[in-house]
Design an enzyme around this catalytic site. Sequence first.
Site, mmCIF file in Angstrom:
data_model
loop_
_atom_site.group_PDB
_atom_site.id
_atom_site.type_symbol
_atom_site.label_atom_id
_atom_site.label_comp_id
_atom_site.label_asym_id
_atom_site.label_seq_id
_atom_site.Cartn_x
_atom_site.Cartn_y
_atom_site.Cartn_z
ATOM 1 N N ASP A 123 -1.204 14.547 10.491
ATOM 2 C CA ASP A 123 -0.664 13.521 9.323
ATOM 3 C C ASP A 123 -1.005 12.083 9.866
ATOM 4 O O ASP A 123 -1.016 11.669 11.156
ATOM 5 C CB ASP A 123 0.933 13.561 9.216
ATOM 6 C CG ASP A 123 1.320 12.945 8.281
ATOM 7 O OD1 ASP A 123 0.911 12.950 6.936
ATOM 8 O OD2 ASP A 123 2.390 11.961 8.363
ATOM 9 N N ASN A 138 -0.577 1.720 2.639
ATOM 10 C CA ASN A 138 -0.744 1.456 1.283
ATOM 11 C C ASN A 138 -0.012 0.362 0.647
ATOM 12 O O ASN A 138 -0.642 -0.381 0.055
ATOM 13 C CB ASN A 138 -0.262 2.798 0.432
ATOM 14 C CG ASN A 138 -1.367 3.781 0.238
ATOM 15 O OD1 ASN A 138 -2.672 3.590 0.621
ATOM 16 N ND2 ASN A 138 -0.954 5.062 0.061
ATOM 17 N N HIS A 154 -3.798 0.908 -2.794
ATOM 18 C CA HIS A 154 -4.244 2.258 -2.826
ATOM 19 C C HIS A 154 -5.829 2.414 -2.665
ATOM 20 O O HIS A 154 -6.149 3.396 -2.278
ATOM 21 C CB HIS A 154 -3.289 2.815 -4.058
ATOM 22 C CG HIS A 154 -1.987 2.892 -4.070
ATOM 23 N ND1 HIS A 154 -1.266 3.925 -3.309
ATOM 24 C CD2 HIS A 154 -0.816 2.405 -4.525
ATOM 25 C CE1 HIS A 154 -0.126 3.821 -3.663
ATOM 26 N NE2 HIS A 154 0.155 2.959 -4.538
ATOM 27 N N GLU A 197 -1.430 12.465 2.936
ATOM 28 C CA GLU A 197 -2.128 11.902 3.817
ATOM 29 C C GLU A 197 -2.098 13.141 4.805
ATOM 30 O O GLU A 197 -2.646 12.778 6.070
ATOM 31 C CB GLU A 197 -1.470 10.753 4.533
ATOM 32 C CG GLU A 197 -0.191 11.047 5.109
ATOM 33 C CD GLU A 197 1.012 10.721 4.200
ATOM 34 O OE1 GLU A 197 2.145 10.592 4.403
ATOM 35 O OE2 GLU A 197 0.500 10.923 2.844
#
Length: 735
Positions: free
Chosen positions: A609, A617, A622, A653
Amino acid sequence: MLFDLFTNISIISSLLFVAAQFFKDRELDSSKTIYKILVGGGCGVLGMFLMIYTVRINDTIIVDLRHIAIVISAFYGGPISSLITAACIAIYRIAAFGISKISFIAACNAIIMGTLCAFFCKLKLKPMLKYILLNFITLTSVNLSFLIVINDNYKLIKIIEYLNLVSIIGAVFTYFLCSYVHSSNTSYKAMKYYRLVTDNLADSISTHDPEGKIIYASLSCQSLLGYDLKDLRQMDLTELIFSEDIERINKLFMSTSYQKDESSLEYRIKCKNNEYKWIETSVKTIKNKDNSLKEYICVSKDISPRKHMEEILEKSNQRLSSLFNYAGMGIVLKDMEGNIIEHNPTYKRLLGNEKLDSLEENCSPSDLIKELKAIEKIKSNEADHCSFEKKYFTASGEIIYTEVTVTKMPATISEPAYLIYMIRDITQSKIAEIRLAESEEKFRSLVHSINDIIFTLDANQRYTGLYGQWTDKYELSTSTFLGKTSTEIFGDAAGKVHEEANEKALKGENVVYEWNMDTSKGRFSFQTSLSPICNTYGEVLGLVGVGRDITKQKQLESELTEANAKLKRLSFMDGLTRIPNRRYFDEYLMEQWEACKNDKRNFSMLLLDIDYFKAYNDSYGHLEGDECLKLVAKTLVQCLESNSNLAFRYGGEEFIIVLPGISAKESLFIAEKIRSTVEALKIPNINSKVNPHVTISIGASTIVPMNGHNSLDFVEKVDKLLYEAKAQGRNRVCS
C-alpha cells in the site's frame, strides 16, 4: 648226448613261445632298428640258454644248437640282428667257459656264422630256401670247427652224426614252429585290429546263432541300445522289437526267400531308456559245409533321424497335396514349352469344367502376348516370378477375369524345370471396377459444373478422378493428382493428415476433416467429407470425397477469435495502471494455488500500500495521484523477473503480487527490492509523516498449500501483515 641235444630243441621252442607272447601286443616294424636290436638280443639270449644246457665233450669242448639262434635272428631280423646275436654268443662263450684256445675258436666261429648269415639273408629267395641255406651254412661252419678242435676221429664222427641229425630235425621243427608263431601273432593282431575297428564303428556289428542268440556284439551296440554287452548276450532281442514289426521279421526269417546270403530289414526296437529307435540291419548268413545255417552276421545302424525326416516329408507332402487339391485358387503345372502337366480341380471348376486345351487358346490376344513376355523373363532368369491379368472366353460367351502369378521351379536331378501357375478369379471385382469406371463417368458429367472439389480414391489411396470447376482458381491440374497418393502430392507432413482420414474412411466410416494448401495466390483452407464406396458384398472398393473452400470462413473465425481474445485481455486489465486487475487476480490466484498444492511447492504473496496516498492526492491533486499509481505499477513490473510472478492492482492505492514457487527468503528479498526501488524514485510527498517522498508498506507471507488450506484465508493473513507494517511505522516489510 642225443637226449641232451633234443633238450636244446625244447629250449628253443619254449623261448620262441615266450618271444611270441612278448611281441603279441606290440606294433613292431621290421624296417626299424629297434625291432632288429630286439630280435638280435632275444636270439642272443636264446643262444646263451642253449650253451647253459649244452653237451660237454670234455672240459673245453661243448656241443649245442646255438647256430639255430643265429639262423632265426638272420631270417627274421636281417643282418644287424644276425651280427648282434653272434656277438652275444661269442662274448658269453668266453665269459662263461673261460679264456682258452677252444673258447676263442668257438667265439670266432659264432662271428663267422653271424657274418655269413648277415650276407646271405639279403638274397632274394623263397623263405624256405633261404632258411635251408642259412642252416646249411651255419651247420657246415660248426662241422669245420669240430674238425679243427677234435682229434679223436671216432668221437668226431659220432658228434657230427648226432649234431647234424638233431640240427636238421631242430631246423625243420624250428621253421614250422616260427611260422606258426608268426602267423598266430599276425592273426591275433589282425583280429585285435578288426575288433578295434568294429568297436569304433558308428554301425553296430553282432553275430547270432541260428536261434538268434547273440554270440558277439561290438561296443557300438551298447551305445545304440543302452544295454551292457553282458546283458545283451543274455537277452532275447525279439522281446525288445516293436510288436507291429516282430511278425514281419519272423515271416522274413521263416520264409525260403531269406535263404539268400544277404538281406536287409527295418524295424523298431526298445532301448534301455524305454524309447524306440528305428534300426536298419543288414544280415549275412554263414553256412556250414553241408549248407546248413551256422550263424548270422548283422550290421545295424540307427535310422531314427531318417525315419523322422521321412515322416515330416510325408506330412509335408500330404499338406501340399491337400493345398493343391483343395486350394481356393486354380493351380496349374506346365512344362517350359507351355504344355499342361497337372492341374487341380479348382482350376477346372474356375473355367467352367471345359476342355482345358481349347480354353487356354481361347484368350485375349493381348493377354497371350503379355503372358509370353512375362514367361520369357522367367526363362531367362530376369525375374523369379511375374503377375498379370488374363481373360478367358468360355463357349457360352462368358468372360472370366483372372489374376495369374507364375513361378519357375528349377530343375533337379530327377525332373526338369517347370512353371507353376496360380490363378485367382477376379471376375466380380473386375466387373465392379468396370461398373465403378462407368459410374465415375456419369458422376463426372453430373458434378463437372460444381465449384466444390469432388474426387475419388481407390483402395490404395490413389486418386482416380477429380471433378468440379476449381482447378483454375487454385492453379492445379488433374495430372498433379491422378494415380498418386496424398503424400506424393503434398509431402510427408501434409499428406499424413489426408492418409489418416483415408484409412478411417476405408474402414467404413464417414470422415470430415480440415486441411490447408499453399498456392501462389495464397493459403487456402478446405473442409473435406469422405465416404466409402462399397460393392454389393459390402467390400470397400474406394472412397469419394467432397472438398469445400472454407478460407473466408476460417478468416472470419480467426478475426472473431482474435477480437474475443482482445476483449478478454481488456476485461482483465486495469485501465489506469495497465497491469492485471482484481478480476484477473481472483482467477490467477486459484490457478496457481492449485498448481502449487499439487506439486507441493511454495506459494508466496506480497500485499503493498502507498503510504499516506490520500495526503498525496490532497497535496498534488488526483491527476498527479494517477501518475503516481502508474509509476509505482511500472516499478513493480520491472522488479519482477519471472513470467509467473505477476503484480495486480488490488484496489485504490493497494497492489498485490503473486509469487508461485518462491521461498520465504526469496519473497522477502523481492519485497525489499520493490520497497527500496519505489523509495529511490523520490516522488515528492510533502505531507507524508514518514518521508518527504512516496514510500510503500508491504505484508509478505509464504505457504506450501495442502488439503484444508484456503487461498482466501491466506490473502487475509497477508492483509493483516500489511496493517502490521503500517502500525510499525510504514515504509517497511512485515512477514
